[in-house]
Scaffold this active site. Structure first.
Site, PDB file in Angstrom:
ATOM      1  N   ASP A  26       1.049  -1.104  -0.034  1.00 16.47           N
ATOM      2  CA  ASP A  26      -0.164   0.102   0.049  1.00 16.47           C
ATOM      3  C   ASP A  26       0.868   1.160  -0.044  1.00 16.47           C
ATOM      4  O   ASP A  26       1.305   1.630   0.837  1.00 16.47           O
ATOM      5  CB  ASP A  26      -1.036  -0.080   1.184  1.00 16.47           C
ATOM      6  CG  ASP A  26      -2.074   1.219   1.044  1.00 16.47           C
ATOM      7  OD1 ASP A  26      -2.124   1.862   0.263  1.00 16.47           O
ATOM      8  OD2 ASP A  26      -2.905   0.790   2.049  1.00 16.47           O
ATOM      9  N   HIS A  53      -9.475  -2.631  -8.986  1.00 17.07           N
ATOM     10  CA  HIS A  53      -9.097  -1.319  -8.333  1.00 17.07           C
ATOM     11  C   HIS A  53      -8.063  -0.579  -8.856  1.00 17.07           C
ATOM     12  O   HIS A  53      -8.331   0.663  -9.081  1.00 17.07           O
ATOM     13  CB  HIS A  53      -8.854  -1.774  -6.737  1.00 17.07           C
ATOM     14  CG  HIS A  53      -8.607  -0.453  -5.892  1.00 17.07           C
ATOM     15  ND1 HIS A  53      -9.674   0.208  -5.462  1.00 17.07           N
ATOM     16  CD2 HIS A  53      -7.273   0.106  -5.535  1.00 17.07           C
ATOM     17  CE1 HIS A  53      -9.429   1.050  -4.701  1.00 17.07           C
ATOM     18  NE2 HIS A  53      -8.027   1.258  -4.699  1.00 17.07           N
TER      19      HIS A  53
END
Length: 383
Positions: A210, A298
């Site tokens: 992330d 995503h």
């Protein structure tokens, strides 16, 4: 489950977000201090053109504290805001210094505290403050489940440090300073990052890397920092508290998790790519005509290519408020919050992560330019 909603962001959110510390955004230190046991002892300077909570390297722990101001008259409330900003400036500068005044912070070296202070759009409108014209609350998104007691606020403070102890004491001091000047505490929220090797990307609670790419200096000047003028060294923070169905996502086969993200869990590389920091090719197709990075992935839906190249500077944290409430504190900085809205609308409509996500709190704040050595945060708000 269909009501669960997407993660967010300009360059991406969960797996393809904008978290790595680079260039002007983090100052001169290229390495991220969040994983280092040998971080320099020198304090992170509080004073400067831009607030250190945006420019300093991302640290392992964070604490948000939001405040509301009384509603009396515009004149009186402006005076209260001046007092609150003055109290916060003094408290944050002292706590971040090489010699913090609180005895609880004097035995472990400098706090390595970095912070930011922002103004909410509702307060800015009510007091007619001098803020960037795009500053506004986010529109409602379908299936959001926002708790107003855990979001919004007139003044938002984010504290970051290398350890929980420093954050706990700093949050206490900041809260006392703001309360004594007339503000009331609205909500607080803590977050954390995993231990990672220096230079590597941390993982979120889904196990995905992330924070793979941030805008460079030129892109940040275009998309993150305000234009030339009174807001040049300010930016806008979009904060979202996103509950994650960690167990449900973990139960998927690894290939399904990778296709939902658009990146390989194993190494963070985009599907069809070979390395984590490789630009995702959202137009590449398989022999059967399907996209290599699926249409509902995503990474694909959050791609800057669908938004005129616009990028956000993202530095999110995980949170754990008990076994049934864990997730992501999405934090992204941008010049115009409408950029976030455009991305989120795409994600809301099609993101394969939607069954595993639910947005439960939200806030927007104008992150003020930094304070000079003899100045106070927010001096240009009242022009």
């Amino acid at each position: 489950m269909g009501r669960r909603r997407a993660l967010l962001a300009g360059g991406a959110v969960l797996a393809a977000g904008l978290g790595a510390a680079t260039g002007e955004l983090v100052g001169s230190a290229g390495a991220d201090v969040r994983a280092s046991d040998d971080a320099p002892a020198a304090p992170i300077p509080f004073h400067g053109a831009r607030q250190a909570g945006v420019t300093a390297p991302q640290q392992p722990a964070t604490q948000f504290v939001a405040f509301d101001l009384p509603r009396t008259s515009a004149v009186a409330d402006r005076d209260t805001l001046r007092g609150v900003l003055g109290a916060l400036t003094r408290s944050l500068a002292a706590t971040a210094s090489a010699a913090p005044p609180d005895a609880r912070l004097q035995d472990g070296g400098t706090t390595r505290l970095s912070s930011l202070v922002g103004i909410g759009p509702a307060l800015a409108a009510r007091l007619r403050l001098r803020v960037p014209p795009p500053l506004a609350a986010l529109p409602p998104f379908p299936d959001d489940r926002l708790d107003p007691r855990r979001g919004d606020g007139d003044v938002l403070v984010q504290l970051c440090a290398a350890d929980r102890w420093s954050l706990t004491v700093a949050a206490e001091l900041v809260g006392a300073a703001a309360n004594s000047a007339g503000a009331t505490t609205r909500w607080t929220q803590s977050g954390f990052l995993p231990r990672t090797a220096p230079g590597s990307t941390p993982r979120n609670l889904f196990g995905s890397k992330d924070g793979t790419a941030n805008p460079d200096r030129a892109a940040a000047d275009r998309w993150v920092w305000g234009p030339p003028g009174p807001h040049r060294n300010g930016t806008v923070l979009v904060y979202r508290r996103i509950h994650m169905d960690v167990a449900g996502f973990a139960a998927l086969p690894e290939g399904d998790r990778d296709r939902a993200m658009g990146r390989r869990t194993r190494d963070g590389a985009p599907l069809g790519g070979t390395a984590e920091h490789e630009e995702p090719d959202i137009y590449a197709k398989n022999p059967n005509g399907s996209y290599v990075i699926p249409a509902t992935a995503h990474v694909r839906l959050a791609s800057p290519r669908f938004d005129g190249g616009a990028r956000m500077f993202r530095r999110s944290y995980s949170y754990d408020d008990g076994p049934t409430d864990r997730g992501l504190l999405f934090c992204a900085f941008m010049r115009d919050p409408h950029q976030f809205t455009r991305v989120q609308e795409r994600l809301t409509a099609r993101d394969a992560l939607n069954p595993f996500l639910e947005h439960r709190a939200s806030a927007v704040a104008y992150v003020l330019p930094g304070a000079p050595e003899s100045g106070t945060l927010g001096e240009r708000l009242f022009g």
